[in-house]
Structures are given as structure tokens and as C-alpha cells.
Design an enzyme around this catalytic site. Sequence first.
Site, PDB file in Angstrom:
ATOM      1  N   HIS A 225       0.845  -1.190  -0.166  1.00 40.49           N
ATOM      2  CA  HIS A 225      -0.111   0.017   0.273  1.00 40.49           C
ATOM      3  C   HIS A 225       0.883   1.329  -0.034  1.00 40.49           C
ATOM      4  O   HIS A 225       2.257   1.106  -0.300  1.00 40.49           O
ATOM      5  CB  HIS A 225      -0.882   0.153   1.245  1.00 40.49           C
ATOM      6  CG  HIS A 225      -1.951  -0.892   1.192  1.00 40.49           C
ATOM      7  ND1 HIS A 225      -3.375  -0.483   0.861  1.00 40.49           N
ATOM      8  CD2 HIS A 225      -2.348  -2.306   1.195  1.00 40.49           C
ATOM      9  CE1 HIS A 225      -4.227  -1.729   0.797  1.00 40.49           C
ATOM     10  NE2 HIS A 225      -3.493  -2.553   1.012  1.00 40.49           N
ATOM     11  N   GLU A 318       3.113  -0.479   4.056  1.00 43.25           N
ATOM     12  CA  GLU A 318       3.053   0.866   3.519  1.00 43.25           C
ATOM     13  C   GLU A 318       4.429   1.245   3.092  1.00 43.25           C
ATOM     14  O   GLU A 318       5.459   1.364   3.782  1.00 43.25           O
ATOM     15  CB  GLU A 318       2.581   1.869   4.696  1.00 43.25           C
ATOM     16  CG  GLU A 318       1.080   0.999   4.980  1.00 43.25           C
ATOM     17  CD  GLU A 318      -0.145   1.578   4.403  1.00 43.25           C
ATOM     18  OE1 GLU A 318      -0.051   2.402   3.400  1.00 43.25           O
ATOM     19  OE2 GLU A 318      -0.990   0.819   4.730  1.00 43.25           O
ATOM     20  N   HIS A 554     -34.156 -21.711  35.497  1.00 48.39           N
ATOM     21  CA  HIS A 554     -34.707 -21.782  36.959  1.00 48.39           C
ATOM     22  C   HIS A 554     -33.369 -21.623  37.951  1.00 48.39           C
ATOM     23  O   HIS A 554     -32.488 -22.410  38.023  1.00 48.39           O
ATOM     24  CB  HIS A 554     -35.510 -23.031  37.237  1.00 48.39           C
ATOM     25  CG  HIS A 554     -36.721 -22.959  36.705  1.00 48.39           C
ATOM     26  ND1 HIS A 554     -37.431 -24.151  36.308  1.00 48.39           N
ATOM     27  CD2 HIS A 554     -37.423 -21.971  36.462  1.00 48.39           C
ATOM     28  CE1 HIS A 554     -38.513 -23.761  35.724  1.00 48.39           C
ATOM     29  NE2 HIS A 554     -38.731 -22.293  35.754  1.00 48.39           N
ATOM     30  N   GLU A 557     -31.635 -24.449  39.533  1.00 47.43           N
ATOM     31  CA  GLU A 557     -31.476 -25.927  38.697  1.00 47.43           C
ATOM     32  C   GLU A 557     -30.205 -25.588  38.288  1.00 47.43           C
ATOM     33  O   GLU A 557     -30.113 -25.123  37.221  1.00 47.43           O
ATOM     34  CB  GLU A 557     -32.435 -26.121  37.986  1.00 47.43           C
ATOM     35  CG  GLU A 557     -33.877 -26.220  38.904  1.00 47.43           C
ATOM     36  CD  GLU A 557     -35.151 -26.299  37.833  1.00 47.43           C
ATOM     37  OE1 GLU A 557     -35.141 -26.463  36.515  1.00 47.43           O
ATOM     38  OE2 GLU A 557     -36.323 -26.284  38.337  1.00 47.43           O
ATOM     39  N   HIS A 661     -32.722 -28.198  32.675  1.00 48.43           N
ATOM     40  CA  HIS A 661     -33.497 -27.936  33.895  1.00 48.43           C
ATOM     41  C   HIS A 661     -33.003 -29.194  34.899  1.00 48.43           C
ATOM     42  O   HIS A 661     -32.053 -29.844  34.485  1.00 48.43           O
ATOM     43  CB  HIS A 661     -34.766 -28.203  33.768  1.00 48.43           C
ATOM     44  CG  HIS A 661     -35.480 -26.649  33.077  1.00 48.43           C
ATOM     45  ND1 HIS A 661     -36.065 -25.858  33.782  1.00 48.43           N
ATOM     46  CD2 HIS A 661     -35.223 -26.196  31.876  1.00 48.43           C
ATOM     47  CE1 HIS A 661     -36.524 -24.953  33.046  1.00 48.43           C
ATOM     48  NE2 HIS A 661     -36.109 -25.104  31.617  1.00 48.43           N
ATOM     49  N   GLU A 752     -34.217 -32.445  31.771  1.00 46.26           N
ATOM     50  CA  GLU A 752     -34.261 -32.468  33.097  1.00 46.26           C
ATOM     51  C   GLU A 752     -33.043 -33.420  33.485  1.00 46.26           C
ATOM     52  O   GLU A 752     -33.206 -34.638  33.060  1.00 46.26           O
ATOM     53  CB  GLU A 752     -35.545 -33.125  33.629  1.00 46.26           C
ATOM     54  CG  GLU A 752     -36.726 -32.281  33.449  1.00 46.26           C
ATOM     55  CD  GLU A 752     -36.734 -31.030  34.166  1.00 46.26           C
ATOM     56  OE1 GLU A 752     -36.115 -30.844  35.077  1.00 46.26           O
ATOM     57  OE2 GLU A 752     -37.762 -30.165  33.914  1.00 46.26           O
TER      58      GLU A 752
END
Length: 1368
Positions: A225, A318, A554, A557, A661, A752
Site C-alpha cells: 500500500h 506501506e 430456573h 436448577e 433444567h 431434566e
Amino acid sequence: MAHRREPRSATEKLRVSLFVSFVCIMFHLGGADDRLPRTRSTSTGDTVENYDKYYNYVELTGRLRSYAEKYAHIANLSSVGRSVQGRELWVMRITKDPHVESPGKPRFKYIGNMHGDETVSRQVLVYLVEYLLTKYEEEPRIAELVNTTDIFIMPSMNPDGFELSREGDCAGHRGGRNNAKNKDLNRSFPDQYTNVITNPDSIPEVMAVIRWMQDKQFVLSGNLHGGTVVASYPFDDSATHEEQGHYSQSADDSLFRYLALAYSKNHPVMKTGHPNCPDTPEETFKDGITNGAEWYDVAGGMQDYNYVHGNCLEITMELSCCKYPQASQLLKEWNLNKESLLAYIEKVHIGVRGYVKDHISGSAITNASIVVAGIRHNLTTGRYGDYYRLLLPGAYNITAVATGYTPVTVNNVQVLDGNATELNFVLEPLAIDPKPAVSVTLTTPSTPSPTDINTSTWNTNTQSQVVTSVGRKPTPSPSPTEPQPVQPQEFRHHNYADMELFLRKYSGEFPSIAHLYSIGRSVEGRELYVMVISDNPTVHEHGEPEFKYVGNMHGNEVVGRELLLNLIEYLCLNYGTDREVTELVNNTRIHIMPSMNPDGYEVANEGDVRSTRGRNNSNNFDLNRNFPDQFATIKDPRQPETIAMMNWLKSNPFVLSANLHGGSLVVNYPFDDDLEGKREYSKSPDDNVFQQLARSYSQENPLMHNGHPCVNLYPGEYFADGITNGASWYNVAGGMQDWNYLNTNCFEVTIELGCVKYPRAKELPNYWEQNRQSLLQFIHQVHHGIKGTVSDIRDGMGIPNATIQVEDIDHNITTAHTGDYWRLLVPGTYAITASAHGYQSMRTFATVSKDRVEVVDFRLTRLHSDPNGLWPSGPQPTPNPSEEEFESLIKDLSLGQGLERLVKSTDTENNFRFRGYKELSAFLRGLTLNFPKITSLQSLGHSVEFRTIWALEISNNPGAAEPSEPKVRFVAGIHGNAPVGTELLLEFAALLCINYGKNSVITRLINETTIVIVPSINPDGREQAVEKQCVSTQGFTNTHGKDLDTDFYGNASHRVVEPQPETKAMMDMILDKVYTLSVALDGGSLVATYPYDKPVQSVENEGTLKYLASVYSNNHPKMHLGNTGCSNNGQASNIPDGIMRAAERQSHMGSMKDFSMDFGHCPEITVYTGCCVFPPTEQLTTLWAENKKPLLSMLVEVHKGVRGIVRDKSGKPIVGAIIVLNGGVRVFSAEGGYFHALLAPGNHNIEVVADGYQQQRQEVVVSSYEAASSIIIEFDMDHSIFGLPREFVVASAAASMTALVVTACIIWCVCAAKSNRQKDGFHRLRQHRDEYDDEIRLTSMGSKKSLLAHEFQDESESDEETLYANKI
């Protein structure tokens, strides 16, 4: 900005013309392909470099072809693609035998002139080509480099931009940086931190380079560049996108610094670290190198793409302070960079190299992963099984991993300074018993196949250490097994602070596959963290499914929370070494939310078996009863955790999910409730799929599948196979799993995990052991069923929101933003239909197997196109590159994260406060003084107390009529006690003005739109209103006590008194009939309403009006959820999608939106921004954040629908033509014949009527993400009279007139004859009575009709005319 080139001299024109003609002739004679025509032999003198001029495209092409022909034994010229304007992207390949593909040589590339006005790189690379070719037989160093390296040099990636740039333009002010579609090529590559979405048609250069990179698998690269003097290395941006100063470290940071130094230390200026550029004299870079993001943040850069998505390491150099210096400086620049360019190429030979092969067949293994311990960045083998891994000197443990093979690790591989160590791998297929000579003995379960290095030789020609991977012959022992994965090392309960540190730790240590983000906050302000794990974790990859796990919904849990942290650790530690983990991470985007309820967790107690302490959130609401439900009305207010979750699900194309859960041991699947709320089986349309998903988890859990979960707690409970239908177990209304299934594409089950909700920490290892394989197996399920892409047959672009329908299953899914989809199905044969607005549906059959996903792609044809997808003939708008680019912008903003990126990129400094009338007026005047080129302030009228009602216009040509542009109106303050809308519109105006000229998207939107903002219709009422009064009506009306929103009457018969002055001002504005869309902001609720306010049985064009309201609502983080939470106004709490017809909210006559619809022919929606009409000042920041995106979305939406021109056959515009939409709503063509109408996505009928012309009809297709369909209505003259063809009517009239004339002549002749006879009979009468008698006689011969005609006789008529008139 485009600039015109200086005119060429006649001599120069002639010379160029002759040269072009000559090249064309040679091409014709040569018979080569169009990419590399043969040319005549060029003498040495023609290619001698003088270093004193720039080569334009023609000259560059000629010179490169000359080199390729002259040095054909080591050079080959080809093109990898073309630019926007059709110029070839030339690449010179320089190596021994350049016309064949041979393994064993690492591929290197240089790319220059990516920004067209940064030109030193272009010339320097041409000089490098010449130097390598001419010095090949003269310098041993060059011969060694060319013989052992596959070098590719692209002098110009942006040839179109170069042609626009100008010599001597050091700062790049004269254009040429971007490509011909005005796209910055170094901001257009896919980015790891930002979802860069750019229309591929606008960046053919980038697409060509990406294909080239993927095909060649480069090892090392340099991107050249200009603009300063420094070597920049990855990463170029970061997740936070801080503008500068943030060091964004890659996994190979030390290696990148070494490579950058290799260039800078050989550059006399760069190595000083002091570029001394005139525009930045204070800028310095230590040792001449810098981390890209630390310098300044660049999203969409090429060097990061090379590293993240390919095997290639790239840095950006550059080269000069001046981007386009005078040609006299070129020799100096070449001398400064020559040694650096060569030294950098030589670095491609460091590190480790070798092959990975199959032990049985000896064939190459492609796409095998090469994993270096301690460096979280892998690369893959090429088509010959070859790999090249750049490494600094040191000792490394290196593993080769390939699907279907036993991984092999070689420990203590010595990498020396100099040429690469050769390390070859021979892998055993998993299904084959390994033979003793190549077996690998496991030393520990956690280390994959360590192999002692038993052969070490030195090749004197290459100076590379060669190490074979064949292990020592083992003593008799059991056959080796696949290496065991690393297990989590520490099991404990993590509170919020501990969990946060854990997540940040793994995100920081594994940045290439792990990305941490938050979807919102809990009631108490805790982040709702999500860790996404994938090989490209920050973006959705086309074709890759999105999966999620959610835990701790929850709060008490907790097993799910800890298992998900274990899973994060497991995936990160085993990626690259464990086959299953690597496959899952590479092919799935896995989102893991350990805790949805962090507040509840903090109050729960360890050892809790079945209590409810901590179950609910801090507002004491059960989050799994808080989602909208299909059967029941959820009256509880929507909680912040629920809102965040719903927004998250709407924002990502999730396919499969599990909600973890505790309290039992079973997998529960939809539906969770039914219409009657009973405990009975509630079957979903995909019941078979859900059962298969549930079993995939339960059968891998040694306890769950038995079906007797909690004998001590619930002795009678039994679940066959460890699964159950939710409602069959117990009825739950407002659950999350049902909402997933019904409102998104996502299938979710609830798992669960154990009978005890909060077990002791010592039990956690057991839970991990029981669930580890289940967790992995469930993720695998996302790769079952069918997947594919729905695309447009015409251009191949993906179609978002297309519908995928499976016959006999009443549940459809939709495609994601790029047209990809996934549909989970059980094995079987299905009829699949894909459909989308504006396209012909397509039906096919697919057979789904149990062990893999079936790919089913659809290519749809647009309606009203031929079978090949082409548009029909007839008058069509002429394609305009600028319009095409704008259409691409609208599409970008409508899909994916385009609008979200715009929101983030337009942050402005603000100091929110409620302004009174004087401060408001001063603010508006300030905008016009500071931004005079794009703003115009005018008075619409005055209030009762003579305060001005201001209208601010924002456009690139304020005050001038722009009939071809849509005009959008934003108004607020019709009720003075609700000033939030006023402040939002003032901030919106400031945002637009401040970002004009700085933000390209805002600039283009303003250039293409006329925006009118009326911030306060009722300034008198505003002066009376009081802050922090959420339900007060003080200031609601104007000074006369009139609710202005009941004062808009268009018919005089409806109006008892004259309109209020405020109303009159707005009515005059609305009656201009030039607006395409109007948005009114009010307060006191959280909903978007559409016409009508008056009670009507039906609403014409209701689909469109409802759609416009939904656009605003869907872009609002809360409104679309439909939960207003406004207890103060009695409004229903659950409003589907947050939109409603205005009359359903509060029916009344004389509203502004109704007047706008009926008399202004402009659709208007009213947005109620919040429950409190006049909230505290502190809430303005939040309200602005909520409404900024929706307001911007209206600027995008106003460019959709249908637009066009009405004209006659000669091309003359027709003003005032009536455009009837779907047989109802009308709009009118404006000056120039332009019209624009907003329509909901779908097919629409348009009828166009104009006086004196035949009625025209067209059918148009409107897309939700594309700019307005542009059509031309071309009228013929109306050749019908009384509904009959003009020719027939004219012929009939002519025949009738002829008959009448003939009849009249006959009558006249008869009458004349009779008159003469009668005169002869009375010749004896006196002469003075003759005229009188003639009159009597003639009159007596007429009818009553004749007498009537005679009564109106013109005194100037002759006798003959009188006779004729009387007879007919």
C-alpha cells in the site's frame, strides 16, 4: 468522486490507436484465448526498465506479456478475474516450470495497487518481476529463490481505480482509491469480528482474489500500500472495534512481528520508525512495524482474511508517504524496497513442511489439520497432502489430524533458524488394525499419539532437517486405540463472578474458536453471557447450522449451568486433536448460555433438593411461564431475561436447541400445553422429529433411558425411553420450548438432568460423566434432515425469508439472510416445496437417511420472467451503475447486520435533555448554520400563541423539488404532553447532519432522499407540559383546548368550525401530495399503529400499512415482542408483533394519519415510544437507543415498493396520472411523470389512468429487502369513444354526417321548387307583402322542432342557412 482525464494530444491519440489496433491484429492472428493473447516478440530494448514512468493498463499488459513470452521457462502470465470495468487482474507466476503444478514448493504472493491511487506498489512489483526474470541466470540467490519457490505477483488488484487517479496526488483527494463501484476493496473481505455484507457484484476484484487464494493455498503474502512507511501485521480489527490503540493479538503474534521486521529492517527508512510524512509528522512506529488494530481499526481487511480463512500469513507494507508521487521518484522507491521484497519472500521457507499420507494406500490426505501445541491456529494440507507451517526457531509438539484417521503427534520437533524442517506424517485409517511398523503407542490418555523421533538426517542441498513420523517398533501389546480426549480438570459451583472469569478466560485463550458476548442483562443488571464456539465464531457462515444450549433458566436448577461450563472447556481443549470435537466445531456454530437466570442462582442454596428458592428471577416471575403462548394468555409482564432471549432467537437462524433444567431425569418435547389446559398428550406437527431428538439424548445417558428417574422422590413416575411429551407430563403455559418452535425455525427440547436441583459440588463429576456423550450426540442431530440454499436463478443470489414446506407436515421454516436453510426430519421420502414472494414455487422430492443430511438446493424463477429467469421485453429502465450500487446498499441494509452496523457506526456525542420552544428553535437554526448545504428551515405556520411550527428539510439539494426522490416526513409533538418524540427527532436530525460526508451510508441515503422533520406540531402544549408526569394530560391539547389529532377534516361538510392554526399548517403541508411515507411519534404506550383511527369496516391496502408498522416494530428491541407493560392506560399487554390498527387502540375521527391517507395519499404510521408520556430526562438515552435503528429503517424502507415514470409513446412525461394500487389506494404522478408507492412484499396489480390515454395495467413484485421495482408506464392515445374503438366511431359519425348532408340537400331542393311555384301563384299580391308571406309559408312547412330552432336563429344567417337549420 470521478475526475475527467486531461485530453490527449492528437499525436498521442494516434499512437494509442495504432498500438491498440496492432494488439488486436496480433490477437486475431495468434489464436490464443482471451485471457492471454499471443503477441509479437519484443526486443530486449522494449522491456528495458528506465524507472521513470507509470504504466497505464494497456502499457502494463503489454510489458507483462512481453516478459511472459521472453522468459517462458520461468514465467507464466494469467488473469485471475476481471475488474468492474472488465480489466484483467494480471498475475505473473515466476518459478521453474511455471506451466505445471508440482508439489514441494511453497506458494508466495505479492499484491499491489489494492487502492488504485496508491501506485508505488504497482510499479515496484513490475520492477520486481523484471529483476527476478533478468537476474535468474546471473545471481545464485535469485536462481535459488525462483527454483524453490512458487512466486505469484499481482501488480494491480484495482486497475480501474488506477486509471482514475492522478500523478502527484499525495493525499488521495482526486479519487481512484476505491473500485469502479466505489467500494474500498480493503474493507470488503469477510471479517471475523464484523459481519461484512457486500454485494458480490460490486466487488468482482475481491471475489476473484478470494477464489484465487482458496485455489492456490498460499503460505506467505505481502499486500503493498501507500500513505506512510511501516509494516502492519494482524489483526487489523478487534471485537470492540476501538478506533485505535487496541492491540489485537493473533495466535501467531510473535511470528507476525518477526515477518514484519524481516521487511522493515531491510528498508532504510522504514526501520527507523520515523516516516516523517508531511500530513502526520509526529507519527512513529517502533522498529517500523505496528499491529494493525493498534494503529487503526480496519474491518473487512485482506490480511486478516488470509490468516483466518486460509493457510496464508500476510502482512501489509506501506511503502511511501505520498500515495501517487511523481514518476521521478520511482527509482528511489525501488532502491528502498528491493532488498526488503527479496528478504521477505525468503521467509516462506522457515518453519516445518512435509506431507500427510494414508498408510494403507500411500495416497495424499487432503484437508488434514496440522496442529501445533500452544498455538491456537491450525492449517490444512493441500491437494497433494503437502503443508507448510511457518514457525520461529524452537521445539514444538505437532499433530496431524484427519477425519477417519488416528491422529499422530510428534513431540520435540526442532525448528532451526534457516530452511524448514521436514516432517512427514503417515496416518492409520480408523477401520484398519495398525501394523506394528507404523503403530503409535499412547503414553497418557490425555495426549494424542506421541511418537518419538527416531530418524534424523541432513540433506546438504536444502539444509533442512528431515524427520520421519514412523514410531519405534513396539513391544507386543494390545492394539492401540484412538487417543482419549482431555476431560475437564476442575469441578465446582461457579457463582456469577467466577463464571464470568471462566468465560473470559476461555474466550481469551481460544480466540480462533471461542467468542464471548452478552444478549442482555438480568433484572439486577448481570450479563446474560453466551459463548459461541466454532471455527469462525463471530459470524454466521453460509450453510453452517446454528445450535444452542441454555442452562439455569430456573436459578436453583444448577446442574445445567455447570455442565455447560464443562462443555465449553471440553470443546476448547480438544479442538484439533479429537476428531469428534473438531468435526462438530468446524461444521456447527455452537452457542452456549450457561445461565439465563443469574440473579436466581445467587440466592439459591447448595444441597437444595426440591425447594423453589432462587427458581424465579429477581421480580419473582418464573421465566419458563413468561413467553407468549399459543393456547393461553400470559398476563405476567414480560421480564428482561425473556425479552433478551426472544430478541436473541429472532436475530439468529437457530436450528436446534436444548433447555437444561433439574428436578427429574427425562427429555421433554413440545407441546407443553394444550387448548384445554389438561394433562394429556399435545402433539406438534413434528412429533416424530421431536421424539427422535429426545431419544438421541436419553439413549446416551446410562440412567435416563431406563425411564425410572427419581424413585425416592417420585416412586410412581415412569418415562418410556426416558422421554415424554410436555403436556402429557404436566401442563405448562408460557414455556420457552414451544415459543421456539412456533415463532422461529428452532426445534427445542427441555432436558431434566437430575432429581436434585442443587447437588453438592462433589457430585458434579458424576453428572459430567453421565451427560458428556449425550451433550455431544444431541449437537450431532443438527446435521440430520435436509439443508440447502434457495437462490435466484437469474443472478444466483440467495433469497432470504423463502418458505420451505414439507408436504403433510404443517410446520414451515424460512431461509436465513443468505438463502440457506436447515429442516430437521426423520428418515423417509418427502415432497419439499420452496416458495418466496415474487418467485414461482418449486417442488421436489428428497430422501432423508439416518446418518447424514441431504442437500436440497432450489433455484427459483422470478414471476413474469421467461423460463431462463430473464425479464420480459418492453420498455425497461436503463441500468445505471450508480442506481445499481444504491440498490445494493438498500439490500445490504435490509439483510443480516447491515442496519445494525450502520447504527453502531453513527454514534454521536449527545447530551439529552428536554428542550423548550426557544431552545428547540435555536437548535434547528444551529443545524442550518452548521450544515447549510444539506438543510433548509421553513415555517409551516404558527400556533395559537404564535409560536412557529418548524419544518427542517435534509437533502443534498434542500428547497429544490426532486420528484424522482422519495420524500419522507417525520413528525412529533401533536400532543404537547408527550415530548419524547420531539427529542428523538432532534437527535435524529443531528445524527444525519453530523454523519453526512463522514459516513458513506448516511451520505448516500441523504443524497437519495428528501427528509422533512417537524419536531413539534403543538409547541404551546409543550410549554405547558410537566416533566416526570407519566399520565398527566397537561399540555395534551393546544391553547384552545383542542386535541389536534381530532381536528383534521378534509370535507367542509364534516367541519363545524375553522381548523386550529396548528392543524391548518400541517394540512397545507400534507396536501402537497409529494410524500411517500410519514412517521408520527407519540407517547403513552409501546406500539406502532397504522390507519385508520376512524371506525371503518375494512382498510384498503391494509397489508401494506400493517407491514410498514411492522418494519418499525421489528427493529425496536421491545416493541415487536408485543408486551407494552403499560399498566397506566388500560391497554392490552399482549399485542401481536407490537402493531395494531389505530382504531383498535382508540377510535376517533379527524386524525392526522387518516387525513394523510385520504387527502395526502401518503401512508402514515404512528409510533408510541413508551408508556410514560413525559419521562425523566435520564430515560432519553435509553429511548434513543431503542428508536435509533427503527428511525433509520424508515429511511431504508421509503426506497422500497414500486416506482417509475408515466409517459407517452413519444417519451413525454405525463403529470397527474392516477396510479391505482390493487384496485383501491391511489397515488399520482408528479413532475417529470415520476411516482413512488410503498407496498408490502408480494405481487401487486397496478392500474394507471390518464385523461386522453388508454388505461394501463401491470403486475409488479415487491421484495422486503430490495429497492423499489422500477417500471415505465408508456401510454398510447385513447382511441376509444363511449367504450367503442375510435375508428368505428369516426367512420360511423362520418357516414351519419354524409347521410344528413345528402338528406338536407334533397329537402332544400324540394322546398326551393315549391317556393317558386307558390310565388308564381301570388304574383298579383302587393310587392311589399311578399317577404312577409314567404316567411309565413316557410314557417308553416316546419315542425315544432323547427320553430324552436328558429327561435335561436342567428341574425347573421342567410336565407339558405335558416332553411337548413329549420329542416334538421
